[in-house]
Design a protein around this motif. Structure first.
Motif, mmCIF file in Angstrom:
data_model
loop_
_atom_site.group_PDB
_atom_site.id
_atom_site.type_symbol
_atom_site.label_atom_id
_atom_site.label_comp_id
_atom_site.label_asym_id
_atom_site.label_seq_id
_atom_site.Cartn_x
_atom_site.Cartn_y
_atom_site.Cartn_z
ATOM 1 N N MET A 1 -32.004 -7.596 135.100
ATOM 2 C CA MET A 1 -32.519 -7.762 133.780
ATOM 3 C C MET A 1 -33.507 -8.510 134.104
ATOM 4 N N GLN A 2 -34.567 -8.129 133.564
ATOM 5 C CA GLN A 2 -36.065 -8.690 134.198
ATOM 6 C C GLN A 2 -37.269 -9.069 132.872
ATOM 7 N N ASN A 3 -37.532 -10.172 132.884
ATOM 8 C CA ASN A 3 -38.114 -10.937 132.006
ATOM 9 C C ASN A 3 -38.698 -12.019 131.983
ATOM 10 N N ASN A 4 -40.510 -11.705 132.230
ATOM 11 C CA ASN A 4 -41.443 -12.387 132.438
ATOM 12 C C ASN A 4 -42.509 -12.772 131.737
ATOM 13 N N VAL A 5 -42.617 -14.439 132.685
ATOM 14 C CA VAL A 5 -43.342 -15.285 131.918
ATOM 15 C C VAL A 5 -44.251 -15.090 132.372
ATOM 16 N N VAL A 6 -45.887 -15.476 131.961
ATOM 17 C CA VAL A 6 -46.757 -15.060 132.594
ATOM 18 C C VAL A 6 -48.176 -16.718 131.201
ATOM 19 N N VAL A 7 -48.338 -17.243 132.228
ATOM 20 C CA VAL A 7 -48.978 -17.968 131.728
ATOM 21 C C VAL A 7 -50.644 -18.296 131.817
ATOM 22 N N GLU A 8 -52.012 -18.134 131.514
ATOM 23 C CA GLU A 8 -53.338 -17.467 131.720
ATOM 24 C C GLU A 8 -53.176 -19.577 131.331
ATOM 25 N N ALA A 9 -54.378 -19.802 132.479
ATOM 26 C CA ALA A 9 -54.936 -21.489 131.975
ATOM 27 C C ALA A 9 -55.737 -21.263 133.208
ATOM 28 N N GLY A 10 -56.596 -22.383 133.038
ATOM 29 C CA GLY A 10 -57.796 -22.912 134.425
ATOM 30 C C GLY A 10 -57.332 -22.841 135.197
ATOM 31 N N GLY A 11 -55.848 -22.760 136.106
ATOM 32 C CA GLY A 11 -55.471 -23.877 137.073
ATOM 33 C C GLY A 11 -56.071 -23.235 138.328
ATOM 34 N N LYS A 12 -55.878 -23.966 139.563
ATOM 35 C CA LYS A 12 -55.905 -23.387 141.002
ATOM 36 C C LYS A 12 -54.810 -22.058 141.282
ATOM 37 N N TYR A 13 -53.905 -21.916 140.814
ATOM 38 C CA TYR A 13 -52.869 -21.349 141.156
ATOM 39 C C TYR A 13 -52.211 -20.561 140.148
ATOM 40 N N LYS A 14 -51.784 -19.434 140.232
ATOM 41 C CA LYS A 14 -50.678 -18.391 138.874
ATOM 42 C C LYS A 14 -49.931 -18.491 139.188
ATOM 43 N N VAL A 15 -49.000 -18.938 137.999
ATOM 44 C CA VAL A 15 -47.559 -19.351 138.225
ATOM 45 C C VAL A 15 -46.075 -17.795 137.633
ATOM 46 N N ASP A 16 -45.948 -17.275 138.185
ATOM 47 C CA ASP A 16 -45.482 -15.670 137.254
ATOM 48 C C ASP A 16 -43.600 -16.543 137.760
ATOM 49 N N ALA A 17 -42.881 -16.563 136.576
ATOM 50 C CA ALA A 17 -41.610 -16.607 136.782
ATOM 51 C C ALA A 17 -40.935 -15.436 136.007
ATOM 52 N N GLU A 18 -39.844 -14.421 137.320
ATOM 53 C CA GLU A 18 -39.232 -13.673 136.640
ATOM 54 C C GLU A 18 -37.316 -13.978 137.010
ATOM 55 N N LEU A 19 -37.418 -13.502 135.552
ATOM 56 C CA LEU A 19 -35.468 -13.628 135.093
ATOM 57 C C LEU A 19 -34.968 -12.961 136.073
ATOM 58 N N VAL A 20 -34.208 -13.117 137.242
ATOM 59 C CA VAL A 20 -33.435 -11.673 137.567
ATOM 60 C C VAL A 20 -31.864 -11.121 137.340
ATOM 61 N N SER A 21 -31.601 -13.473 137.128
ATOM 62 C CA SER A 21 -30.091 -12.434 136.818
ATOM 63 C C SER A 21 -29.839 -13.867 135.724
ATOM 64 N N LEU A 22 -28.665 -13.396 135.192
ATOM 65 C CA LEU A 22 -27.688 -14.849 134.200
ATOM 66 C C LEU A 22 -26.762 -14.170 133.645
ATOM 67 N N LYS A 23 -26.096 -15.246 134.918
ATOM 68 C CA LYS A 23 -24.546 -14.563 134.967
ATOM 69 C C LYS A 23 -23.941 -15.265 134.026
ATOM 70 N N GLN A 24 -22.843 -15.262 133.042
ATOM 71 C CA GLN A 24 -22.449 -16.034 132.805
ATOM 72 C C GLN A 24 -20.333 -15.970 132.138
ATOM 73 N N PRO A 25 -20.059 -16.959 132.032
ATOM 74 C CA PRO A 25 -18.266 -16.493 131.894
ATOM 75 C C PRO A 25 -18.626 -15.403 130.663
ATOM 76 N N MET A 26 -17.170 -15.223 130.258
ATOM 77 C CA MET A 26 -16.801 -14.485 129.154
ATOM 78 C C MET A 26 -15.630 -15.352 128.963
ATOM 79 N N PHE A 27 -14.756 -16.511 129.312
ATOM 80 C CA PHE A 27 -14.233 -17.238 128.374
ATOM 81 C C PHE A 27 -14.044 -18.483 129.391
ATOM 82 N N GLY A 28 -12.776 -19.421 129.033
ATOM 83 C CA GLY A 28 -12.684 -20.535 129.348
ATOM 84 C C GLY A 28 -13.748 -22.003 128.945
ATOM 85 N N LEU A 29 -12.661 -23.469 129.597
ATOM 86 C CA LEU A 29 -13.299 -24.398 129.682
ATOM 87 C C LEU A 29 -14.391 -24.989 130.352
#
Length: 95
Positions: A1-29
């Motif tokens: 799973m690869q989802n990237n979020v890139v937000v451009e703004a006039g800041g000092k640093y640029k932050v990229d976020a890459e969702l590597v994995s999202l582990k979800q249960p199939m069932f349970g309480l």
């Protein structure tokens, strides 16, 4: 799973976020969702990656319907992931 979020703004640093994995249960309480996100901070000759793993939990007291409980666990996991990133970033020494 690869989802990237890139937000451009006039800041000092640029932050990229890459969702590597999202582990979800199939069932349970109790649903525990584990999110893994790589945050890349770049700017002013600095490039650093912060790999963050966080868990969000939702129980039947949060939502009885399973799909609603899973959605809540997803949201809590990402919220905790962002909190952990901000904590690591603030203690990293980047200014």
């Amino acid at each position: 799973m690869q989802n990237n979020v890139v937000v451009e703004a006039g800041g000092k640093y640029k932050v990229d976020a890459e969702l590597v994995s999202l582990k979800q249960p199939m069932f349970g309480l109790t649903f525990d969702v584990v999110s893994t996100v790589n945050y890349k901070v770049a700017g002013e000759g600095v490039e650093k990656v912060f790999p963050i793993v966080a868990t969000g939990t939702a129980t039947t007291s949060d939502a009885f319907v399973a799909i609603a409980r899973l959605k809540m666990a997803n949201e809590k996991s990402i919220q905790e992931n962002i909190k952990a990133f901000i904590q690591q970033l603030s203690s990293s020494g980047l200014k």
